[in-house]
Design a protein around this motif. Structure first.
Motif, mmCIF file in Angstrom:
data_model
loop_
_atom_site.group_PDB
_atom_site.id
_atom_site.type_symbol
_atom_site.label_atom_id
_atom_site.label_comp_id
_atom_site.label_asym_id
_atom_site.label_seq_id
_atom_site.Cartn_x
_atom_site.Cartn_y
_atom_site.Cartn_z
ATOM 1 N N GLN A 19 10.615 54.222 49.832
ATOM 2 C CA GLN A 19 10.660 52.773 49.623
ATOM 3 C C GLN A 19 11.685 52.394 48.564
ATOM 4 N N HIS A 26 19.405 46.608 49.193
ATOM 5 C CA HIS A 26 19.118 45.184 49.377
ATOM 6 C C HIS A 26 19.039 44.422 48.054
ATOM 7 N N VAL A 86 15.254 38.980 56.311
ATOM 8 C CA VAL A 86 15.300 40.296 55.675
ATOM 9 C C VAL A 86 14.324 40.364 54.506
ATOM 10 N N LEU A 89 10.907 40.854 55.850
ATOM 11 C CA LEU A 89 10.730 42.215 56.350
ATOM 12 C C LEU A 89 10.506 43.199 55.205
ATOM 13 N N VAL A 90 11.276 43.067 54.143
ATOM 14 C CA VAL A 90 11.105 43.960 52.993
ATOM 15 C C VAL A 90 9.737 43.737 52.346
ATOM 16 N N PHE A 93 7.243 45.470 54.374
ATOM 17 C CA PHE A 93 7.394 46.910 54.155
ATOM 18 C C PHE A 93 6.701 47.340 52.868
ATOM 19 N N VAL A 116 14.126 48.765 58.271
ATOM 20 C CA VAL A 116 14.673 48.118 57.077
ATOM 21 C C VAL A 116 15.997 48.776 56.680
ATOM 22 N N THR A 119 18.692 47.120 58.671
ATOM 23 C CA THR A 119 19.034 45.751 58.276
ATOM 24 C C THR A 119 20.019 45.710 57.118
#
Length: 664
Positions: A19, A26, A86, A89-90, A93, A116, A119
């Motif tokens: 992770q 990002h 995005v 999504l993170v 996650f 991820v 992306t």
């Protein structure tokens, strides 16, 4: 929770590491609260594993989801779009950590992590990003391996070594798919916010706009020529043409969007080149005058610029051919000339009066243009990124008061005066020059190469380009912005650590150019390997290519790759040669044909004794072979495998003919 469904410690450890590695690329576009969300979720998850905290209940999970959605809305202003999608999504996650009860949940988290990772390429598709992505993918694979019931479940480093080996084994298949798998457009897309800031030219221009661009070292595009690279002074890259002026800003009218392509005549030698353009979120392309291209969904507009149907939202490679000496629109339309004479009412009276005086003194357009260029050259005009502020009559203030400005000041002022004198004229915006990279034989053009110049229409000659900036700062055209601003030391003053500021250090400059050449190759041969490039590549090596050829190439190449991979995994050439064992295996297969199968863990002597009981007619031959094998295998008696083969041949002759024949 059962022991089978529990998540092993090593898998949880690699999930947390993965992770971190997934989120790092990002960070430049994620809100800061995502970092706090991950730290809190990771700490909570560790305490759950240590049995010092409980899993969040349904209310807590719902509250966390709503809080994450609210955070995205407050930080991005929307829940849709590229950035917001995005971030959501993170956040999912990260929060999935707290919902992870079983191995199935962990598998979902691993697969979400792979997505991820992908992306991140929406924001950065450089070679460094591609190399870095091996780290989070390897960590995710290590977590996946750790979920399995094996002796690696408690060994972190063997786990990650196995994950790395799997990555290496997948590389040949990845390369095969990259070369042969048909290129398709995206199956989905996220809308980009309209107010998303982009670096580059816009569809309107004020003098300060290009001055701001000239403080940026961001790459605009790279160009490589088929043949000798033209001199820097001839590299005028057209992007836009501005034919409307409101007293402060120049912009392009809607007329160019709908007007038919302008007529022009090819003259002189053509110049062919290829361009790798960075994403600009705009539709126009960069090219030398006058350009043609075979790029799909691209056409030449009525003002000679190249424009695509869709914005350039990812790196784009295209071929172009230009005729710098072409005769451009010798017979323009009345509407085109009318727009090239448009001026706002009741602004800049001194400039209008000067234009009328020039018209009386120089009745021919060419003479008037030369007079203006001489004026800029002989009068105390200055080239600077720090011009004084201008009042409501910006052209008057620049020409008669401040006399200091950037290229947009000179191009805008000259176009205004020419129009006021009755000569159709317009401003062209784009880039001028570029840095030549001898390592790759190409020109790299950056945002600080942004430039504006003038083109005016003259009967019999069509549109003619002139650059008033050259009269004030010829070093800007011949050497570049850095030399033109050497006196005031404003080149990239906002980027003190940019390597472009230290081009006088030869070793550092050579490293910079070498690295840029590597990135150029990455863009051309990897990112630029799209459908057209794939077709050309395959036709060059395979001749005529169709769907059947691609399928056969994929199947054949895949089989070859898998065969090579199997050889590499099993390494049959490294197996010790054992002729005695091979003969014994033939002995075993022969008995299997006659109904005597060797049991698991059964030794040669016991197996032979049991076979002798089931095949009493061949008992003597079976015992003779078993004794010979034991003597050679275990007693260390010197003998060759030929003696064993003789015993085996005697046994085969003693067996029933039909089954023996089948075995042979």
């Amino acid at each position: 929770m059962s022991q089978v469904s529990a998540i092993p410690r090593i898998s949880l450890t690699w999930l947390l590491v993965a992770q971190v590695l997934v989120i790092i690329p990002h960070l430049s576009h994620l809100p800061l609260w995502i970092i706090g969300l991950w730290l809190g979720s990771a700490a909570w998850r560790v305490q759950i594993f240590r049995m010092r905290a409980r899993y969040p209940n349904a209310w807590a999970k719902g509250g966390l989801m709503l809080a994450a959605a609210l955070g995205v809305f407050l930080s991005r202003g929307s829940l849709i779009g590229l950035d917001a999608g995005v971030v959501l999504l993170v956040a999912a996650f990260v929060l999935k950590l707290l919902e992870m009860h079983t191995r199935r949940d962990a598998l979902v988290l691993v697969f979400l992590g792979f997505f991820v990772v992908v992306t991140a390429y929406l924001f950065d598709d450089s070679m460094l990003m591609a190399l870095y992505s091996f780290l989070p993918v390897t960590a995710l694979l290590a977590a996946l391996i750790g979920l399995q019931q094996s002796n690696l479940a408690t060994q972190p480093w063997p786990t990650v070594r196995l994950a790395g080996g799997m990555m290496l084994q997948a590389l040949p298949v990845m390369l095969l798919l990259f070369v042969f798998f048909p290129r398709m457009g995206p199956l989905w897309s996220l809308p980009v916010p309209n107010d998303k800031a982009t670096t580059g030219l816009s569809d309107s221009m004020a003098p300060a706009d290009i001055a701001d661009l000239s403080r940026s070292a961001a790459l605009a595009f790279r160009a490589s020529f088929n043949g000798e690279t033209p001199p820097r002074s001839e590299l005028y890259w057209r992007a836009l043409t501005f034919d409307r002026f409101d007293g402060r800003r120049w912009s392009q009218s809607d007329y160019a969007e709908f007007a038919p392509a302008a007529q022009w005549q090819k003259q002189g030698e053509p110049v062919s080149y290829s361009i790798v353009m960075q994403p600009s979120s705009q539709r126009w392309l960069f090219a030398l005058d006058v350009a043609e291209t075979t790029l799909e969904q691209t056409r030449q507009m009525s003002d000679f610029r190249l424009q695509r149907r869709q914005p350039v939202d990812r790196s784009l490679i295209y071929q172009a051919t230009s005729w710098p000496k072409a005769l451009r629109e010798p017979q323009p339309s009345t509407e085109s000339l009318r727009r090239a004479l448009q001026l706002p009412e009741q602004v800049d009276p001194r400039s209008r009066a000067w234009a009328q005086q020039l018209k009386r003194d120089y009745p021919q357009p060419e003479q008037l243009v030369e007079a203006m260029l001489s004026h800029f050259n002989q009068q105390p005009f200055a080239y600077t990124l720090r011009p004084p502020a201008l009042g409501p009559n910006s052209i008057d203030d620049f020409l008669f008061e401040t006399r200091s400005g950037f290229c947009a000041h000179y191009a805008g002022a000259m176009t205004f005066v020419l129009r006021a004198a009755g000569i159709p004229a317009r401003v062209v915006a784009g880039y001028q020059g570029g840095e030549y990279n001898p390592a790759g034989n190409y020109v790299q053009v950056r945002q600080f190469d942004a430039h504006a110049w003038v083109e005016y229409w003259q009967s019999g000659r069509g549109w003619v380009s002139v650059d008033p900036t050259f009269q004030v700062a010829p070093e800007r055209i011949e050497s570049g912005l850095e030399d033109a601003l050497s006196g005031e030391q404003t080149f990239l003053e906002d980027s003190p650590f940019s390597p472009l500021r230290y081009r006088n250090l030869s070793w550092l400059n050579e490293l910079r150019l070498a690295w840029d050449n590597i990135n150029y190759g990455w863009q051309r041969w990897v990112l630029g390997y799209q459908s057209q490039q794939q077709l050309e590549f395959l036709q060059r090596w395979l001749g005529r290519v169709d769907a059947q050829t691609l399928v056969m190439g994929l199947v054949g190449g895949g089989g070859l790759m898998l065969g090579l991979l199997a050889l590499w995994l099993f390494k049959p050439w490294q197996r010790a040669r054992d002729p005695q064992q091979r003969v014994f295996q033939r002995f075993e297969r022969l008995l299997v044909r006659h109904g005597v199968t060797r049991q698991q863990g059964e030794g040669p002597r016991d197996y032979a004794a049991r076979a002798a009981l089931q095949l009493p007619a061949q008992a003597q031959a079976i015992q003779a072979f078993a004794l010979a094998f034991e003597a050679q295998r275990y007693a260390g008696q010197a003998a060759s495998a030929a003696e064993l083969r003789l015993c085996l041949r005697a046994l085969r002759r003693s067996l029933p003919w039909r089954l023996t024949r089948l075995e042979s």
